[in-house]
Scaffold this motif. Structure first.
Motif, short mmCIF file in Angstrom:
data_model
loop_
_atom_site.label_atom_id
_atom_site.label_comp_id
_atom_site.label_asym_id
_atom_site.label_seq_id
_atom_site.Cartn_x
_atom_site.Cartn_y
_atom_site.Cartn_z
N ASN A 195 -31.42 -24.58 0.91
CA ASN A 195 -32.40 -23.50 0.97
C ASN A 195 -33.28 -23.69 2.20
OD1 ASN A 195 -34.27 -21.51 0.53
ND2 ASN A 195 -35.28 -22.52 -1.20
N VAL A 196 -33.24 -22.72 3.10
CA VAL A 196 -34.03 -22.83 4.33
C VAL A 196 -35.32 -22.02 4.24
CG1 VAL A 196 -32.02 -23.26 5.77
CG2 VAL A 196 -32.77 -20.90 5.39
N LEU A 197 -35.60 -21.41 3.08
CA LEU A 197 -36.83 -20.63 2.91
C LEU A 197 -37.99 -21.54 2.50
CD1 LEU A 197 -35.50 -17.52 0.96
CD2 LEU A 197 -35.79 -17.79 3.43
N ALA A 198 -39.20 -21.01 2.69
CA ALA A 198 -40.38 -21.75 2.25
C ALA A 198 -40.59 -21.62 0.75
CB ALA A 198 -41.61 -21.27 3.00
N GLY A 199 -39.97 -20.61 0.12
CA GLY A 199 -40.09 -20.41 -1.32
C GLY A 199 -38.82 -20.78 -2.04
N THR A 200 -38.83 -20.56 -3.36
CA THR A 200 -37.68 -20.91 -4.18
C THR A 200 -36.63 -19.82 -4.15
OG1 THR A 200 -38.68 -19.95 -6.15
CG2 THR A 200 -39.12 -22.28 -5.72
N VAL A 201 -35.40 -20.21 -4.46
CA VAL A 201 -34.29 -19.28 -4.64
C VAL A 201 -33.71 -19.57 -6.02
CG1 VAL A 201 -31.99 -18.58 -3.88
CG2 VAL A 201 -33.76 -19.12 -2.19
N GLN A 202 -33.70 -18.55 -6.87
CA GLN A 202 -33.24 -18.75 -8.25
C GLN A 202 -32.05 -17.84 -8.55
OE1 GLN A 202 -36.75 -17.95 -10.58
NE2 GLN A 202 -37.44 -20.08 -10.48
N GLY A 203 -31.20 -18.33 -9.45
CA GLY A 203 -30.08 -17.52 -9.93
C GLY A 203 -29.00 -17.27 -8.92
N ALA A 204 -28.88 -18.12 -7.89
CA ALA A 204 -27.83 -17.93 -6.89
C ALA A 204 -26.47 -18.29 -7.49
CB ALA A 204 -28.11 -18.77 -5.66
N ALA A 205 -25.43 -17.73 -6.91
CA ALA A 205 -24.06 -18.02 -7.34
C ALA A 205 -23.25 -18.48 -6.14
CB ALA A 205 -23.42 -16.79 -7.97
N LEU A 206 -22.46 -19.53 -6.34
CA LEU A 206 -21.55 -20.01 -5.31
C LEU A 206 -20.14 -19.57 -5.70
CD1 LEU A 206 -20.62 -21.75 -2.90
CD2 LEU A 206 -20.61 -23.72 -4.46
N GLY B 154 -28.97 -15.16 4.61
CA GLY B 154 -29.27 -16.36 5.37
C GLY B 154 -30.28 -17.26 4.70
N ALA B 155 -30.68 -16.93 3.46
CA ALA B 155 -31.63 -17.80 2.76
C ALA B 155 -31.05 -19.18 2.53
CB ALA B 155 -32.03 -17.17 1.44
N LEU B 156 -29.74 -19.24 2.37
CA LEU B 156 -29.07 -20.52 2.16
C LEU B 156 -28.10 -20.77 3.31
CD1 LEU B 156 -28.12 -20.29 -1.64
CD2 LEU B 156 -30.19 -21.27 -0.64
N THR B 157 -28.06 -22.00 3.76
CA THR B 157 -27.00 -22.41 4.68
C THR B 157 -25.90 -23.08 3.87
OG1 THR B 157 -28.04 -24.56 5.11
CG2 THR B 157 -28.62 -22.72 6.58
N ILE B 158 -24.67 -22.97 4.35
CA ILE B 158 -23.53 -23.49 3.60
C ILE B 158 -22.54 -24.15 4.55
CG2 ILE B 158 -22.34 -21.26 3.71
CD1 ILE B 158 -21.17 -21.90 0.94
N THR B 159 -22.01 -25.27 4.12
CA THR B 159 -20.93 -25.94 4.86
C THR B 159 -19.83 -26.30 3.88
OG1 THR B 159 -21.92 -28.15 4.56
CG2 THR B 159 -22.52 -26.93 6.56
N LYS B 160 -18.62 -26.31 4.37
CA LYS B 160 -17.48 -26.71 3.55
C LYS B 160 -16.58 -27.61 4.39
CE LYS B 160 -14.07 -25.30 0.27
NZ LYS B 160 -13.62 -24.29 -0.68
N THR B 161 -16.22 -28.76 3.85
CA THR B 161 -15.42 -29.73 4.59
C THR B 161 -14.35 -30.33 3.69
OG1 THR B 161 -16.94 -31.53 4.06
CG2 THR B 161 -17.34 -30.33 6.12
#
Length: 456
Positions: free
Chosen positions: A146-157, A119-126
């Motif tokens: 990114n809904v966190l207060a910190g960074t998110v690195q190296g994520a993959a979609l 849940g660190a990232l929210t995602i929508t697709k339209t």
């Protein structure tokens, strides 16, 4: 994690022998694991050996001395241990050894492990397309935040599209910049996505609907992960499109003609003109009116079932024929419709003589449908009259106080007798019989009864 060990000969003399080593075990038990087959030296696996987690690049043994100013790039990939806790430090050190007597130098890089929760990232697709056809290009938009207060690195979609759809190469853009994904089967992957606190990325792409895709709903799914092989860090977003028939290739057009069938053979022969202003109707309410030449055309009259077609029914509205005209062909025609192929219908009509036969209860045996004996020979005279020219027989019953069911039965009995007699004498083939009932009192009586009447 992708690592690069970069070595440069800064001296004025060639250097030999030269070897680069990197021991991943030194980072701690289970901290780093070498990814098999990922190590290269200056873009080639030649001269690189791996023993467990220890990587050795023997440059001089493979290429000789390292010239002044020349450089070596040792690249490899390692995975972080899944048991590492948030805040753990992972240090990897590369060492170069050269010369005789040997000399060495080392360089290190330290990573701080952060744990990205689900849940660190929210995602929508339209997609702006709701209904699509085969061969159409369908745009999709994926937004990650990114809904966190910190960074998110190296994520993959990772985007998974339905079978039969195809990614259009070069169509993908990340934040309005070209960003080609890694394509594997029906899966697209964008990796190494970094997010500052509250930041977002937007991916747009095009998919093509294949010619072999059936009709129905198709769902495209996208989700973010903590790296290409990591756990999910977002919910799954979906976008649904419905594949519908194509009006150009899947519909069936209907065209035809209503003609003056002068010789009554049911075919339009040379010299037989079309009849204008005649109405043609389908079972779904579509209608067409013939032009000055008797022609009609209904665009996309039906979309037949995929693979096996459908029956299509077309009816001639006899009320719109010119005065005195009657059909010489069946007024209701059923044809098998196939996708992408037109159907042709032809309806014939011609002027018919109308021969009327008026009936009353006095012509029948009391309470029965049989004609009285004295009136039975009249059927032969009726057939002789009908045989003189193409005719329509109109049976008219003048009812008074009879039972309505008996009236209908008597009319039908006369019609059946005429048809049987005409078939036996080969007279009046395809004879049309019209029926009319008139009540002298305006309506059937409340208590039906038979009573003698005048002779017909």
């Amino acid at each position: 994690v992708d690592y690069l060990v970069h070595v440069t000969n800064a001296s004025a003399n060639p250097v030999t022998p030269l070897t680069i080593t990197d021991d991943l075990n030194a980072a701690g038990a289970g901290a780093l694991t070498y990814v098999a087959g990922s190590a290269t030296m200056n873009g080639s696996p030649n001269g690189v050996t791996v023993a467990g987690n220890v990587i050795t690049a023997a440059y001089s043994a493979t290429y000789g001395a390292l010239a002044p100013g020349a450089a070596i790039d040792l690249k490899f990939r390692a995975t972080l241990g899944s048991a590492l806790s948030a805040g753990a430090l992972v240090t990897n050190t590369g060492t170069v050894t050269w010369g005789n007597p040997p000399q060495s130098a080392s360089a290190s890089v330290t990573l701080t492990v952060i744990v990205v929760p689900p849940g660190a990232l929210t995602i929508t697709k339209t997609t702006p397309q709701v209904e699509v056809t085969r061969g159409q290009l369908v745009p999709y938009t994926i937004t990650l935040t990114n809904v966190l207060a910190g960074t998110v690195q190296g994520a993959a979609l990772i985007d998974r599209y339905p079978a039969g759809f195809r990614y259009i190469k070069g169509s993908a853009r990340l934040d309005n910049r070209p960003a080609e994904p890694t394509v594997s089967g029906l899966q697209l992957t964008w990796d190494n996505l970094n997010f500052a606190a509250g930041a977002h990325h937007t991916v747009v792409l095009l998919l093509a609907v294949g010619a072999g895709v059936g009709e129905g709903e198709f769902v495209n799914r996208a989700q973010a992960y903590a790296g290409p092989t990591g756990p999910p860090i977002s919910a799954e977003a979906t976008a649904t499109v419905r594949v519908t028939p194509d009006l150009t290739f899947d519909c069936t057009d209907v065209l035809g003609r209503v003609f003056d069938d002068a010789n009554g053979n049911g075919r339009q022969d040379p010299g037989e003109r079309g009849l204008p202003g005649v109405r043609i109707v389908t079972t779904t309410g579509l209608a067409a009116v013939t032009d000055a030449y008797g022609r009609f055309h209904i665009t996309c009259a039906i979309t037949p079932l995929e693979g096996r077609g459908s029956n299509f029914v077309l009816k001639l509205d006899e009320r719109t024929l010119p005065s005195g005209y009657r059909p010489t062909t069946q007024p209701v025609v059923i044809e098998r419709a196939t996708r992408g192929k037109a159907l042709r219908f032809e309806f014939g009509a011609s002027i018919h003589r109308v021969v009327s036969l008026e009936l009353t209860s006095a012509a029948f045996e009391p309470g029965a449908t049989a004609l009285r004996v004295q009136w039975q020979p009249r059927l032969e005279r009726l057939l002789a009259e009908l045989a003189k020219a193409r005719s329509v027989l109109r049976l008219t019953y003048l009812a008074d106080v009879e039972d309505p069911r008996l009236v209908e039965a008597r009319v039908e009995a006369i019609a059946a007798a005429v048809r049987q007699a005409s078939a036996a004498s080969h007279c009046c083939e395809g004879l049309a019989i019209e029926r009319e009932v008139f009540w002298l009192r305006g309506a059937p009586p409340a208590e039906p009864r038979e009573r003698p009447g005048s002779q017909p």
